[in-house]
Design a protein around this motif. Structure first.
Motif, mmCIF file in Angstrom:
data_model
loop_
_atom_site.group_PDB
_atom_site.id
_atom_site.type_symbol
_atom_site.label_atom_id
_atom_site.label_comp_id
_atom_site.label_asym_id
_atom_site.label_seq_id
_atom_site.Cartn_x
_atom_site.Cartn_y
_atom_site.Cartn_z
ATOM 1 N N UNK A 1 -17.356 12.983 7.680
ATOM 2 C CA UNK A 1 -16.720 12.068 6.732
ATOM 3 C C UNK A 1 -15.270 11.818 7.118
ATOM 4 N N UNK A 2 -14.560 12.864 7.509
ATOM 5 C CA UNK A 2 -13.159 12.724 7.883
ATOM 6 C C UNK A 2 -13.002 11.882 9.146
ATOM 7 N N UNK A 3 -13.823 12.142 10.132
ATOM 8 C CA UNK A 3 -13.736 11.389 11.387
ATOM 9 C C UNK A 3 -14.055 9.917 11.143
ATOM 10 N N UNK B 1 -1.215 7.499 6.446
ATOM 11 C CA UNK B 1 -1.599 7.975 5.119
ATOM 12 C C UNK B 1 -0.399 7.912 4.180
ATOM 13 N N UNK B 2 -0.644 7.474 2.937
ATOM 14 C CA UNK B 2 0.436 7.518 1.958
ATOM 15 C C UNK B 2 0.428 8.893 1.281
ATOM 16 N N UNK C 1 -1.920 14.168 0.019
ATOM 17 C CA UNK C 1 -2.134 15.247 -0.945
ATOM 18 C C UNK C 1 -3.605 15.546 -1.147
ATOM 19 N N UNK C 2 -4.432 14.500 -1.239
ATOM 20 C CA UNK C 2 -5.871 14.695 -1.397
ATOM 21 C C UNK C 2 -6.472 15.363 -0.162
ATOM 22 N N UNK C 3 -6.016 14.954 1.010
ATOM 23 C CA UNK C 3 -6.520 15.543 2.248
ATOM 24 C C UNK C 3 -6.161 17.021 2.338
ATOM 25 N N UNK D 1 -8.008 19.050 -0.304
ATOM 26 C CA UNK D 1 -9.405 19.259 0.064
ATOM 27 C C UNK D 1 -9.587 20.298 1.154
ATOM 28 N N UNK D 2 -8.570 20.457 1.986
ATOM 29 C CA UNK D 2 -8.636 21.460 3.046
ATOM 30 C C UNK D 2 -8.338 22.854 2.484
ATOM 31 N N UNK D 3 -7.374 22.938 1.575
ATOM 32 C CA UNK D 3 -6.903 24.229 1.069
ATOM 33 C C UNK D 3 -7.755 24.751 -0.093
#
Length: 105
Positions: free
Chosen positions: A59-61, A75-76, A81-83, A86-88
């Motif tokens: 999905x990320x790629x 990215x704004x 922040x969402x990215x 979602x990682x953390x």
């Protein structure tokens, strides 16, 4: 139907069958007693983590290049922040904690 469409259809069918097969086979291997019962839950969790990570990677790629190709080309702040969230977030979900607040184990 031309050869290109047939090839795409075959690949799409194989890809569509990969997820359910990847979920069902480990379930029966773990539930069927092929693995120690104490480790079965841990192995099943690892299988789910691997499949979720693979899904998130794909999905990320797929999404990030489209976002970066937007009018700003980057990215704004809410997207970043969402990215990062979602990682953390999964790291905090996996922290072990005690559920024995009253009933005990």
């Amino acid at each position: 139907m031309n050869d290109k469409k047939k090839t795409v259809l075959k690949i799409l069918i194989k890809f569509s069958l990969a997820a359910p097969t990847g979920a069902i086979v480990p379930f029966f291997l773990l539930a069927g007693g092929f693995v120690n019962a104490d480790l079965a839950q841990e192995y099943l969790g690892l299988c789910l983590l691997f499949s979720a990570g693979s899904f998130l990677y794909v999905a990320t790629v797929h999404v990030l290049p489209e976002v970066q190709a937007g009018p700003e080309g980057k990215l704004n702040l809410p997207q970043m922040g969402a990215l990062v969230g979602g990682i953390v977030l999964p790291m905090f979900i996996t922290i072990e904690h005690d559920h024995a607040h009253g009933g005990g184990r």
